[in-house]
Design a protein around this motif. Structure first.
Motif, PDB file in Angstrom:
ATOM      1  N   VAL A  14     -18.082  62.416 -20.175  1.00  0.00           N
ATOM      2  CA  VAL A  14     -17.536  61.068 -20.006  1.00  0.00           C
ATOM      3  C   VAL A  14     -16.103  61.029 -20.527  1.00  0.00           C
ATOM      4  N   VAL A  71     -17.158  62.415 -14.740  1.00  0.00           N
ATOM      5  CA  VAL A  71     -18.153  61.615 -14.018  1.00  0.00           C
ATOM      6  C   VAL A  71     -17.424  60.820 -12.941  1.00  0.00           C
ATOM      7  N   ARG A  72     -17.839  61.046 -11.688  1.00  0.00           N
ATOM      8  CA  ARG A  72     -17.193  60.371 -10.566  1.00  0.00           C
ATOM      9  C   ARG A  72     -18.248  59.648  -9.729  1.00  0.00           C
ATOM     10  N   PHE A 108     -23.274  59.624  -7.581  1.00  0.00           N
ATOM     11  CA  PHE A 108     -22.474  59.990  -8.747  1.00  0.00           C
ATOM     12  C   PHE A 108     -22.442  61.500  -8.758  1.00  0.00           C
ATOM     13  N   VAL A 110     -24.045  60.089 -16.681  1.00  0.00           N
ATOM     14  CA  VAL A 110     -23.910  58.978 -15.729  1.00  0.00           C
ATOM     15  C   VAL A 110     -24.375  57.679 -16.383  1.00  0.00           C
ATOM     16  N   ALA A 135     -21.675  56.616 -18.777  1.00  0.00           N
ATOM     17  CA  ALA A 135     -20.464  56.203 -18.053  1.00  0.00           C
ATOM     18  C   ALA A 135     -20.638  54.843 -17.399  1.00  0.00           C
ATOM     19  N   TYR A 142     -15.979  55.751 -15.592  1.00  0.00           N
ATOM     20  CA  TYR A 142     -16.120  56.805 -14.594  1.00  0.00           C
ATOM     21  C   TYR A 142     -15.014  56.615 -13.566  1.00  0.00           C
TER      22      TYR A 142
END
Length: 107
Positions: free
Chosen positions: A37, A42-43, A49, A83, A86, A92
């Motif tokens: 994070v 994290v996208r 994700f 995730v 985030a 993110y």
């Protein structure tokens, strides 16, 4: 009693006590998740994700991850935890596109 995710939302992010609680509760997985994070790994794409790990990118959807740790153990891996952290912290990267399209290009 509030869960950790609600505490993060209420605090407006990751405070030092919350970080300590994550590390205490999740040990090494918590440390890796926080590092991901913090490192912007994290996208959020339109479809999934994606968390960048040590050797690959892993798709995370709800309580599922494509990493070997999750596949073999069937339990929460550090990618899923990253995730969750985030999302609660609002920390993110948002990508305007579909990961599946990007995946097709790199494979």
């Amino acid at each position: 009693m509030k869960d950790i995710w609600q505490e993060i939302r209420d605090a407006g992010g990751l405070t030092p006590p919350i970080r300590e609680q994550i590390c205490r509760s999740y040990r090494g997985r918590g440390e890796k998740a926080l590092a991901a994070v913090d490192g912007g790994m994290v996208r959020k794409y339109n479809d999934f994700f994606v968390v960048t790990g040590c050797s690959d990118e892993y798709i995370v959807e709800d309580d599922f991850c494509t990493c070997k740790d999750f596949i073999y153990r069937g339990r929460c891996c550090w990618h899923i935890l990253a995730v969750q952290i985030a999302v609660a912290a609002g920390s993110y990267q948002e990508k305007d596109g579909w990961y599946i399209d990007r995946w097709k290009m790199i494979r």
